[in-house]
Motif scaffolding. Structure first.
Motif, short mmCIF file in Angstrom:
data_model
loop_
_atom_site.label_atom_id
_atom_site.label_comp_id
_atom_site.label_asym_id
_atom_site.label_seq_id
_atom_site.Cartn_x
_atom_site.Cartn_y
_atom_site.Cartn_z
N LEU A 9 0.82 -1.20 0.00
CA LEU A 9 0.00 0.00 0.00
C LEU A 9 0.86 1.26 0.00
O LEU A 9 0.50 2.26 -0.62
N VAL A 10 1.99 1.21 0.68
CA VAL A 10 2.88 2.38 0.69
C VAL A 10 3.47 2.59 -0.70
O VAL A 10 3.59 3.73 -1.17
N VAL A 11 3.84 1.51 -1.37
CA VAL A 11 4.36 1.65 -2.75
C VAL A 11 3.28 2.25 -3.64
O VAL A 11 3.54 3.17 -4.44
N GLY A 12 2.04 1.76 -3.51
CA GLY A 12 0.96 2.33 -4.30
C GLY A 12 0.73 3.80 -3.97
O GLY A 12 0.52 4.62 -4.87
N ASN A 46 -2.90 -1.10 -5.54
CA ASN A 46 -3.69 -1.19 -4.31
C ASN A 46 -4.77 -2.25 -4.42
O ASN A 46 -4.95 -3.07 -3.51
N LEU A 47 -5.49 -2.23 -5.55
CA LEU A 47 -6.60 -3.16 -5.71
C LEU A 47 -6.11 -4.61 -5.66
O LEU A 47 -6.70 -5.46 -4.98
N VAL A 48 -5.03 -4.89 -6.37
CA VAL A 48 -4.55 -6.27 -6.44
C VAL A 48 -3.97 -6.69 -5.10
O VAL A 48 -4.15 -7.84 -4.67
N ALA A 49 -3.32 -5.77 -4.40
CA ALA A 49 -2.76 -6.12 -3.08
C ALA A 49 -3.88 -6.45 -2.10
O ALA A 49 -3.80 -7.45 -1.37
N PHE A 50 -4.93 -5.63 -2.10
CA PHE A 50 -6.05 -5.93 -1.20
C PHE A 50 -6.69 -7.25 -1.56
O PHE A 50 -7.06 -8.04 -0.70
N SER A 51 -6.85 -7.50 -2.86
CA SER A 51 -7.47 -8.75 -3.27
C SER A 51 -6.65 -9.93 -2.81
O SER A 51 -7.19 -10.93 -2.34
N ARG A 52 -5.33 -9.83 -2.90
CA ARG A 52 -4.48 -10.96 -2.54
C ARG A 52 -4.48 -11.21 -1.04
O ARG A 52 -4.42 -12.34 -0.60
N TYR A 53 -4.55 -10.13 -0.24
CA TYR A 53 -4.35 -10.31 1.20
C TYR A 53 -5.65 -10.45 1.97
O TYR A 53 -5.68 -11.07 3.01
N LEU A 59 -10.89 -12.94 -5.93
CA LEU A 59 -10.25 -12.27 -7.08
C LEU A 59 -10.96 -10.97 -7.46
O LEU A 59 -10.87 -10.55 -8.60
N THR A 60 -11.67 -10.35 -6.53
CA THR A 60 -12.42 -9.15 -6.88
C THR A 60 -11.51 -8.02 -7.34
O THR A 60 -11.82 -7.32 -8.31
N GLY A 61 -10.38 -7.86 -6.66
CA GLY A 61 -9.46 -6.78 -7.02
C GLY A 61 -8.91 -6.94 -8.42
O GLY A 61 -8.69 -5.96 -9.14
N GLN A 62 -8.70 -8.19 -8.84
CA GLN A 62 -8.17 -8.40 -10.19
C GLN A 62 -9.21 -8.04 -11.24
O GLN A 62 -8.89 -7.44 -12.27
N PHE A 63 -10.48 -8.37 -11.00
CA PHE A 63 -11.52 -7.96 -11.94
C PHE A 63 -11.53 -6.44 -12.06
O PHE A 63 -11.53 -5.89 -13.16
#
Lengths: 103, 166
Positions: A9-12, A46-53, A59-63
């Motif tokens: 999240l900090v990188v994002g 951010n979206l993909v990180a939240f989806s993964r964790y 897989l909502t963040g990936q969509f």
């Protein structure tokens, strides 16, 4: 999950702030759009990180991120077409000088 | 994967992403900015692979690097002035913009990212993620999917109309 979620999240957030600075300070209109792409990439991270964790089985963040990529492509195409059209008439691509409607 | 490998990969990919992004917004040469943007997109794809989103990493490379970056390079080639590159690239609001950006990062985003209690799940990601993505696009997310097709069609027609020779 060796790397904590907050690091991603900090990188994002850092990437978003760099793009934000670029969108505010650049004069060339194409460079402003490039900074906008950086902001969209940060949102995708951010979206993909939240989806993964948080919900890795959904897989909502990936969509969502795939839709963001599609929208970014459409917006880049239209924005650049507008800049090319303006350049043909005004011979400039600097956002400062495209000020006919400025009061 | 072994722990040091994951840490090293994360730090290298994050460093490349952020440094290339800094180059995009600070460079005086616009073509350098476009190529550093390509580098940033590649390292973001690497971050997606670290996050076990392989399909999204492939999509990132195909669409962002393969299509959008080429579009930016074309637009930069078309809208360049023939004489002299000694134009300043940053407007007069660099100071206030820097202040607002630092406030945004250090005041809001970084504290929220580091101090909030994220409810991490211990479930593993599904091994058949790509079939799940395909099924999701056709069942649960079919409306945004079809709307995305319409949006891309509108963008295509609009871009052709806006940028054609009059």
């Amino acid at each position: 999950m060796i790397i904590p979620l907050s690091w991603y999240l900090v990188v994002g957030a850092a990437l978003f702030c760099i793009g934000f600075f670029g969108a505010l300070t650049r004069r060339n209109a194409v460079a402003i759009l490039m900074a906008l792409e950086l902001m969209l990439n940060a949102v995708n991270i951010n979206l993909v990180a939240f989806s993964r964790y948080v919900t890795p089985h959904l897989l909502t963040g990936q969509f969502f991120a795939i839709f963001v990529v599609g929208i970014a492509a459409a917006e880049a195409a239209l924005g650049l077409a507008i800049i090319i059209a303006i350049y043909r008439v005004r011979e400039t691509a600097n956002a400062d000088e495209i000020n006919l409607m400025k009061w | 994967m072994a722990e040091p490998v994951v840490y090293t990969a994360f730090f290298i990919l994050s460093a490349i992403t952020l440094l290339a992004a800094l180059g995009v917004v600070l460079s005086r040469n616009l073509l350098h900015s476009a190529l550093l943007l390509v580098l940033s997109f590649f390292s973001v794809a690497g971050l997606y692979i670290l996050l076990e989103a392989e399909f999204l990493a492939a999509i990132q490379v195909l669409i962002y690097v393969g299509a959008i970056s080429v579009l930016y390079l074309f637009a930069l080639m078309v809208t360049r002035r023939v004489t002299g590159e000694g134009i300043r690239q940053h407007n007069a609001q660099v100071g206030p913009a820097l202040l607002v950006t630092l406030l945004l990062f250090a005041g809001i985003l970084a504290p929220v990212a580091l101090c909030a209690n994220w409810h991490n799940s211990s479930l593993p990601p599904p091994p058949d993620a790509i079939p799940m993505l395909g099924e999701g696009f056709m069942t649960h997310y079919v409306l945004p999917f079809e709307l995305m097709g319409v949006i891309l069609l509108v963008a295509l027609v609009g871009a052709i109309i806006l940028a054609r020779e009059t």
